[in-house]
Write a protein that holds these residues in place. Sequence first.
Motif, mmCIF file in Angstrom:
data_model
loop_
_atom_site.group_PDB
_atom_site.id
_atom_site.type_symbol
_atom_site.label_atom_id
_atom_site.label_comp_id
_atom_site.label_asym_id
_atom_site.label_seq_id
_atom_site.Cartn_x
_atom_site.Cartn_y
_atom_site.Cartn_z
ATOM 1 N N SER A 1 0.861 -1.183 0.000
ATOM 2 C CA SER A 1 0.000 0.000 0.000
ATOM 3 C C SER A 1 0.894 1.229 0.000
ATOM 4 C CB SER A 1 -0.915 -0.010 1.230
ATOM 5 O OG SER A 1 -1.640 -1.203 1.334
ATOM 6 N N TRP B 1 2.509 -0.320 4.262
ATOM 7 C CA TRP B 1 2.128 1.051 4.571
ATOM 8 C C TRP B 1 3.351 1.869 4.977
ATOM 9 C CZ3 TRP B 1 -3.053 3.096 5.761
ATOM 10 C CH2 TRP B 1 -4.084 2.228 5.416
ATOM 11 N N GLU C 1 -7.435 -1.450 5.200
ATOM 12 C CA GLU C 1 -7.372 -1.590 3.746
ATOM 13 C C GLU C 1 -8.749 -1.689 3.104
ATOM 14 O OE1 GLU C 1 -3.020 -3.830 3.959
ATOM 15 O OE2 GLU C 1 -4.848 -4.999 3.576
#
Length: 317
Positions: free
Chosen positions: A4, A31, A220
Amino acid sequence: MKISATSTVLVLGAGGRLGRQAAQAFAARGWRVLALSRRPLQAWPALLADRIVTVQGDALAGAALLSQQPELAQIDVIVHALNPHYARWATELPPLTEAVLALARATGATVMLPGNVYNFGRHLPSVLREDTPFVPDTPKAEQRIALEAALAAAAPTVRSIVIRAGDFLAPAGEGTETWLALGLGRRLKAGVFSPMGPPDILHAWAWLPDLAEVFARVAERRAALPAFSVWHYEGLSLSAEQWQQGLEAHLGQDLRTRPFAWWPLKVLALGSPLIRALVAMRYLWERPHRLEGRRLAELLGADLPRTPLQRVLAQAL
């Protein structure tokens, strides 16, 4: 690993047990993590260190943090893992809540909060669902209900997600304040198991690496969720009997049973607000309860983490 790369999470209270685990769980899924703490933090695992940026600051500054730390303006999710002093929730929770909401309004980030079972009151039912009524019959219940109500009232301007879980279980070195360390297993070295209540009473627990992973996986999916939503993570629902059996299997020895002594705490509580607050929660060991996690299991499907007790014990002890 799910990448991500364009998503950034701000973890408030990154030096705490859940905060540290959450920072690592989000980083492991790709992330960018901003780990906020008032104090310097211990080093992050080498494989994750390039994805975690430690930021020193006080979450009570709220939106003013943006002028102090401009990189916070680009966050997508705020994990509210701040843990005020247990005996000072009445004075510390409201300003913390407002500060987090102010930061979320300024950034447009979704707030994620760990909920607990206090909201259901002293006579909580044995099965706790997302629609189980709250009962504000203890100070801790009132305070947690008010916290979640503030998040709900802020929607849709602020999007938020509450993930409710049981008592925390932490990896070795991070679990000195858990009830496994302070209560059930405090005399394991002497071959003694200390149940906190009746042996057949189910109690809700959450293994922190699992709970942190749940936070990351739900984050998510945040775009598909309502502006305010509550999810129950069942984790491990265990009685004292099951704990003793699990510990004996892990240790390879029988344990003598000596019930946890509450009376010394009652004496100490006369002069300690902290211990008085802990003793007030004794009812949780006398009322069977588990979190019904069907909705969360449907949301995450095969992605729902739930580590078996023997693997938990191997890492917790």
